[in-house]
Enzyme design. Structure first.
Site, mmCIF file in Angstrom:
data_model
loop_
_atom_site.group_PDB
_atom_site.id
_atom_site.type_symbol
_atom_site.label_atom_id
_atom_site.label_comp_id
_atom_site.label_asym_id
_atom_site.label_seq_id
_atom_site.Cartn_x
_atom_site.Cartn_y
_atom_site.Cartn_z
ATOM 1 N N GLY A 6 0.825 -1.201 0.000
ATOM 2 C CA GLY A 6 0.000 0.000 0.000
ATOM 3 C C GLY A 6 0.854 1.243 0.000
ATOM 4 O O GLY A 6 2.034 1.212 -0.399
ATOM 5 N N SER A 7 0.277 2.314 0.473
ATOM 6 C CA SER A 7 0.968 3.604 0.374
ATOM 7 C C SER A 7 2.101 3.701 1.394
ATOM 8 O O SER A 7 2.098 3.029 2.429
ATOM 9 C CB SER A 7 -0.019 4.740 0.604
ATOM 10 N N SER A 8 3.036 4.570 1.072
ATOM 11 C CA SER A 8 4.190 4.753 1.950
ATOM 12 C C SER A 8 3.749 5.324 3.298
ATOM 13 O O SER A 8 4.281 4.941 4.347
ATOM 14 C CB SER A 8 5.189 5.683 1.261
ATOM 15 N N ASN A 9 2.755 6.206 3.298
ATOM 16 C CA ASN A 9 2.276 6.786 4.560
ATOM 17 C C ASN A 9 1.785 5.709 5.507
ATOM 18 O O ASN A 9 2.165 5.673 6.679
ATOM 19 C CB ASN A 9 1.113 7.766 4.305
ATOM 20 N N THR A 10 0.909 4.852 4.999
ATOM 21 C CA THR A 10 0.368 3.787 5.855
ATOM 22 C C THR A 10 1.476 2.837 6.281
ATOM 23 O O THR A 10 1.539 2.411 7.439
ATOM 24 C CB THR A 10 -0.750 3.008 5.121
ATOM 25 N N GLY A 11 2.367 2.510 5.342
ATOM 26 C CA GLY A 11 3.483 1.611 5.668
ATOM 27 C C GLY A 11 4.353 2.181 6.785
ATOM 28 O O GLY A 11 4.759 1.461 7.709
ATOM 29 N N GLU A 66 5.572 -3.325 1.297
ATOM 30 C CA GLU A 66 5.761 -2.986 -0.129
ATOM 31 C C GLU A 66 5.007 -1.679 -0.339
ATOM 32 O O GLU A 66 3.787 -1.650 -0.229
ATOM 33 C CB GLU A 66 5.170 -4.055 -1.059
ATOM 34 N N CYS A 94 2.435 0.937 -8.645
ATOM 35 C CA CYS A 94 3.510 1.495 -7.810
ATOM 36 C C CYS A 94 4.780 1.657 -8.626
ATOM 37 O O CYS A 94 5.643 2.457 -8.282
ATOM 38 C CB CYS A 94 3.739 0.618 -6.598
HETATM 39 N N1 LIG Z 1 5.379 -1.539 -3.678
HETATM 40 C C1 LIG Z 1 4.315 -2.223 -4.004
HETATM 41 O O1 LIG Z 1 4.370 -3.431 -4.165
HETATM 42 C C2 LIG Z 1 3.002 -1.535 -4.243
HETATM 43 C C3 LIG Z 1 2.655 -0.349 -3.635
HETATM 44 N N2 LIG Z 1 1.432 0.211 -3.852
HETATM 45 C C4 LIG Z 1 1.125 1.509 -3.279
HETATM 46 O O2 LIG Z 1 -0.181 1.485 -2.713
HETATM 47 C C5 LIG Z 1 -0.784 2.764 -2.797
HETATM 48 C C6 LIG Z 1 -2.181 2.640 -3.331
HETATM 49 O O3 LIG Z 1 -2.895 1.757 -2.537
HETATM 50 P P1 LIG Z 1 -3.849 2.231 -1.347
HETATM 51 O O4 LIG Z 1 -4.925 1.218 -1.275
HETATM 52 O O5 LIG Z 1 -4.195 3.666 -1.536
HETATM 53 O O6 LIG Z 1 -2.910 2.148 -0.067
HETATM 54 P P2 LIG Z 1 -3.310 2.496 1.450
HETATM 55 O O7 LIG Z 1 -2.029 2.604 2.183
HETATM 56 O O8 LIG Z 1 -4.282 3.594 1.547
HETATM 57 O O9 LIG Z 1 -4.098 1.186 1.931
HETATM 58 C C7 LIG Z 1 -3.496 -0.085 1.967
HETATM 59 C C8 LIG Z 1 -4.185 -0.916 3.051
HETATM 60 O O10 LIG Z 1 -3.904 -0.415 4.353
HETATM 61 C C9 LIG Z 1 -5.112 -0.140 5.081
HETATM 62 N N3 LIG Z 1 -4.877 1.003 5.965
HETATM 63 C C10 LIG Z 1 -4.908 2.318 5.643
HETATM 64 N N4 LIG Z 1 -4.553 3.061 6.720
HETATM 65 C C11 LIG Z 1 -4.288 2.188 7.729
HETATM 66 C C12 LIG Z 1 -3.839 2.322 9.066
HETATM 67 N N5 LIG Z 1 -3.599 3.510 9.605
HETATM 68 N N6 LIG Z 1 -3.631 1.202 9.808
HETATM 69 C C13 LIG Z 1 -3.837 -0.002 9.283
HETATM 70 N N7 LIG Z 1 -4.279 -0.189 8.012
HETATM 71 C C14 LIG Z 1 -4.493 0.877 7.251
HETATM 72 C C15 LIG Z 1 -6.131 0.112 3.985
HETATM 73 O O11 LIG Z 1 -7.427 -0.056 4.465
HETATM 74 C C16 LIG Z 1 -5.703 -0.901 2.932
HETATM 75 O O12 LIG Z 1 -6.164 -2.203 3.247
HETATM 76 C C17 LIG Z 1 0.143 3.578 -3.673
HETATM 77 O O13 LIG Z 1 0.916 4.416 -2.853
HETATM 78 C C18 LIG Z 1 1.039 2.545 -4.321
HETATM 79 O O14 LIG Z 1 2.295 3.024 -4.694
HETATM 80 C C19 LIG Z 1 0.506 -0.369 -4.655
HETATM 81 C C20 LIG Z 1 0.810 -1.531 -5.276
HETATM 82 C C21 LIG Z 1 2.077 -2.207 -5.129
HETATM 83 O O1 LIG Z 2 4.175 -9.089 -7.228
HETATM 84 C C1 LIG Z 2 4.508 -9.700 -8.263
HETATM 85 O O2 LIG Z 2 4.196 -10.857 -8.501
HETATM 86 C C2 LIG Z 2 5.358 -9.026 -9.271
HETATM 87 C C3 LIG Z 2 5.326 -7.568 -9.175
HETATM 88 C C4 LIG Z 2 4.172 -6.958 -9.929
HETATM 89 O O3 LIG Z 2 3.169 -7.574 -10.184
HETATM 90 N N1 LIG Z 2 4.315 -5.725 -10.288
HETATM 91 C C5 LIG Z 2 3.353 -5.027 -11.080
HETATM 92 C C6 LIG Z 2 2.380 -4.331 -10.205
HETATM 93 C C7 LIG Z 2 2.883 -3.061 -9.649
HETATM 94 C C8 LIG Z 2 1.946 -2.511 -8.610
HETATM 95 O O4 LIG Z 2 1.744 -3.235 -7.681
HETATM 96 O O5 LIG Z 2 1.403 -1.436 -8.657
HETATM 97 C C9 LIG Z 2 4.077 -4.092 -12.022
HETATM 98 O O6 LIG Z 2 5.286 -3.905 -11.860
HETATM 99 O O7 LIG Z 2 3.442 -3.602 -12.941
#
Ligand SMILES: NC(=O)C1=CN([C@@H]2O[C@H](COP(=O)(O)OP(=O)(O)OC[C@H]3O[C@@H](n4cnc5c(N)ncnc54)[C@H](O)[C@@H]3O)[C@@H](O)[C@H]2O)C=CC1
Ligand SMILES: O=C(O)CCC(=O)N[C@@H](CCC(=O)O)C(=O)O
Length: 487
Positions: free
Chosen positions: A221-226, A244, A278
Site C-alpha cells: 500500500g501507500s508509503s504513509n500507511t506503511g 511494499e 507502484c
Molecule cells: N510496492 C508495491 O508493491 C506496491 C505499492 N502500492 C502503493 O499502494 C498505494 C495505493 O494503494 P492504497 O490502497 O491507496 O494504499 P493504502 O495505504 O491507503 O491502503 C493499503 C491498506 O492499508 C489499510 N490502511 C490504511 N490506513 C491504515 C492504518 N492507519 N492502519 C492499518 N491499516 C491501514 C487500507 O485499508 C488498505 O487495506 C500507492 O501508494 C502505491 O504506490 C501499490 C501496489 C504495489
Molecule cells: O508481485 C509480483 O508478482 C510481481 C510484481 C508486480 O506484479 N508488479 C506489477 C504491479 C505493480 C503494482 O503493484 O502497482 C508491475 O510492476 O506492474
C-alpha cells in the site's frame, strides 16, 4: 449481509457502513459493514486455533488445496475479471491479465518455497546438519486497491503454502473482489479458520495490526500507511513486518535513436492502469536538446490520443478511470498546485466526463518548480524534468526518498552501466518499461518504498523462518573426549 469470513462462516460486519462504487457510473457495486475490533478478535483467536493443524498438514496437502484454488480461478476467470473491472474501472483486458497473474502465482510460489525455504541436509562429523523452515503462525495481509486480486494474492499464496494462517484485510475500495476471491478459497477446501476475511477501512486495519495475537503483517500500500505500521510495530522484534510501498520513479531519456520506441516504453511506464501502479514512471528526465524536444513532442502527440474509457466498453480502452472521484479530484488539485508553482502544461490532465473518475493522460514540465515535493501522484500524471548533463539526470533521478523502480532509455551502453551503478532502486531497467515486473523475480524497493523484505519470488523468505539443527538418532560418546574432560 455476509461480507466477513470469520472462523469458516460468512457473517455480517458489525462496524461502519462500507460502500464500493464503480468509479465511472458511481453505481453502488457492493455494500456492507466493516468488521469491528471485537470481530477482529474472534477471527484472530480462530486463526490461532486453526494454525497448528494447518502447519501439521504438511506441504503436499497444503499445495493440493492451493492448486485447487488456482483451478477455480481459471474456471471463474471471467467472473472475477468482471468484478475487478466493475469495482476498480480497470479495462476488461487488463482485469483478465490480473486474474491470469493470480493463477501464475501458484506455480511460482511452489517453486520459490522449495528453492528459497526448502530443506537441506549435509553430514557434519557424526551428525546431520539440517536446515528446515517453519511458518510464523498467524499473519495479517493488507492489500491495496490497484491490484485487489493479484497483490494480496502475492502474500496469501506463499503464506498459506508455508503453513501460516492468514487474516486478510483488503482495501476498503475493492471489497467485492476480495469477497469473491475468498469464496474461491473456501471452495478449494481450506479448513475453517486458515484464511479469514476482515473487510473494513482504517479502523479495522488498526485493530488487526495492533492485535497481540498476530505474528506478522504483510502490507502492500501507500508509503504513509506503511510508515505508520512500521512505527506501530516498533519494539516488537518477535513480529515480522513486510512492507511494499509506493515510489516516485524516474525514467531517464538519453541518446535515443528510435523515438517511437522510446515513446512506447514511456507510455507503458506512465499511463498503464491509468498510472495506478507502484512501478509507474512519475518523473521523466529529458535532455535540454533538440532531440529531447522532438521526443517530448511525439510523446505528447501519442499520449493525447490514448483511448480512455469504461472497463467494459466494446472498443477496449487503453486505460480506465482512476479508483474514485476523490482520487481524481486529488490528482487534479495536485496538478493545479504544480501549475501555481511554475509547472508548464505540455498536455494537461483533464477530467473527461463530469461526475466520473475518467482522467486523460497528463504531461507537465516541472523543471522550473523550485521546491518540487517528493510525492507519489498515483494516477496518469507524468512530470517532466529537463537536464543538461547525464550526471545531472542521475542526480535528479536519485533526488527522492523512495527507491522502487528506475529506468533508462538509451542506445548508449556506457550510460546504462553508469546509471546502474549510481541509481538507487529495487528495480532498474534499460530500454524497457518500468511497469510489468515479473512475479518470477524479487519485487521490492529501498528507501521509503520498502523495508528490505522483497516480495514476489522472494515472498517465501518472509513467510517462514529458518531452523538449523544438528541431528543424529544415536546418543553416543564421541571417539575422543575434549582436553581436560575424563568420563
Ligand atoms: N510496492 C508495491 O508493491 C506496491 C505499492 N502500492 C502503493 O499502494 C498505494 C495505493 O494503494 P492504497 O490502497 O491507496 O494504499 P493504502 O495505504 O491507503 O491502503 C493499503 C491498506 O492499508 C489499510 N490502511 C490504511 N490506513 C491504515 C492504518 N492507519 N492502519 C492499518 N491499516 C491501514 C487500507 O485499508 C488498505 O487495506 C500507492 O501508494 C502505491 O504506490 C501499490 C501496489 C504495489
Ligand atoms: O508481485 C509480483 O508478482 C510481481 C510484481 C508486480 O506484479 N508488479 C506489477 C504491479 C505493480 C503494482 O503493484 O502497482 C508491475 O510492476 O506492474
Amino acid at each position: 449481509m455476509t461480507q466477513q469470513f470469520i472462523d469458516g462462516h460468512w457473517v455480517g460486519g458489525e462496524g461502519q457502513a462500507l460502500t464500493s462504487k464503480n468509479p465511472v457510473s458511481q453505481a453502488t457495486v457492493w455494500q456492507g459493514q466493516a468488521a469491528t475490533a471485537e470481530q477482529v478478535d474472534v477471527a484472530v483467536k480462530s486463526a490461532r486455533a486453526a494454525f497448528p493443524r494447518w502447519r501439521q498438514l504438511g506441504f503436499a496437502q497444503r499445495e493440493a488445496i492451493v492448486r485447487r484454488f488456482a483451478e477455480l480461478l481459471n474456471e471463474n476467470k471471467a467472473a472475477l475479471a468482471d468484478a475487478i473491472g466493475l469495482e476498480t474501472g480497470k479495462p476488461r483486458w487488463e482485469a483478465l491479465t490480473e486474474v491470469q497473474t493470480m493463477i501464475g502465482k501458484v506455480d511460482i510460489s511452489v517453486k520459490s518455497y522449495h528453492e528459497r525455504t526448502g530443506e537441506k541436509e549435509s553430514t557434519m562429523g557424526d551428525a546431520q546438519a539440517v536446515l528446515r523452515h517453519r511458518p510464523h503462525g498467524v499473519v495479517a495481509v493488507f492489500g491495496p486497491y490497484n491490484f485487489p486480486g493479484h497483490l494480496p494474492n502475492g502474500h496469501i499464496v506463499p503464506a498459506l503454502l508455508a503453513g501460516n494462517a492468514v487474516l486478510f484485510k483488503p482495501s476498503e475500495l475493492a471489497p467485492m473482489v476480495a469477497q469473491q476471491t475468498v469464496a474461491l478459497w473456501e471452495k478449494a477446501g481450506l479448513p475453517a479458520g486458515v484464511l479469514q476475511l476482515l473487510q473494513g477501512a482504517k479502523d479495522t486495519g488498526v485493530a488487526l495490526a495492533g492485535h497481540a495475537g498476530i505474528d506478522g503483517l504483510f502490507f502492500t500500500g501507500s508509503s504513509n500507511t506503511g510508515h505508520y505500521l512500521h512505527k506501530q510495530f516498533a519494539g516488537q522484534p518477535d513480529k515480522i513486518l513486510a512492507l511494499e510501498m509506493g515510489g516516485n520513479n524516474p525514467l531517464i531519456v538519453a541518446q535515443v535513436g528510435n523515438i517511437d520506441a522510446a515513446v512506447f516504453q514511456t507510455i507503458q511506464s506512465a499511463f498503464i492502469s491509468a498510472g495506478q501502479r507502484c512501478t509507474c514512471a512519475r518523473r521523466l528526465i529529458v535532455p535540454r536538446t533538440a532531440e529531447g524536444d522532438a521526443f517530448l513532442a511525439r510523446l505528447v502527440d501519442v499520449a493525447a490520443r490514448l483511448k480512455v474509457g469504461r472497463w467494459d466498453d466494446a472498443e477496449a480502452p487503453f486505460m480506465g478511470a482512476v479508483i474514485s472521484l476523490a482520487a481524481a479530484d486529488h490528482l487534479l488539485q495536485a496538478q493545479e498546485a504544480l501549475f501555481a508553482r511554475g509547472a508548464k502544461a505540455l498536455l494537461p490532465m483533464r477530467r473527461l466526463e463530469a461526475g466520473t473518475a475518467l482522467l486523460s493522460a497528463g504531461i507537465i514540465d516541472v523543471s522550473e518548480v523550485s521546491d518540487l515535493s517528493d510525492e507519489e501522484h498515483f494516477g496518469p500524471l507524468l512530470k517532466v524534468q529537463r537536464y543538461q548533463h547525464f550526471e545531472e539526470a542521475i542526480a535528479l533521478a536519485n533526488a527522492t526518498r523512495y527507491g522502487l523502480a528506475a529506468g533508462l532509455l538509451s542506445d548508449n551502453k556506457a550510460l546504462y552501466e553508469q546509471f546502474w551503478q549510481e541509481s538507487r532502486a529495487g528495480i532498474v531497467n534499460w530500454n524497457k518499461q518500468l511497469t510489468g515486473a515479473s512475479s518470477a523475480a524479487p519485487f521490492g524497493g529501498v528507501g521509503a518504498s520498502g523495508n528490505h523484505r522483497a516480495s514476489a519470488y522472494y515472498a517465501a523468505d518472509y513467510c517462514s523462518y529458518p531452523v538449523a539443527g544438528l541431528e543424529t538418532p544415536e546418543l553416543a560418546l564421541p571417539a575422543s573426549l575434549p582436553v581436560g574432560l575424563s568420563m
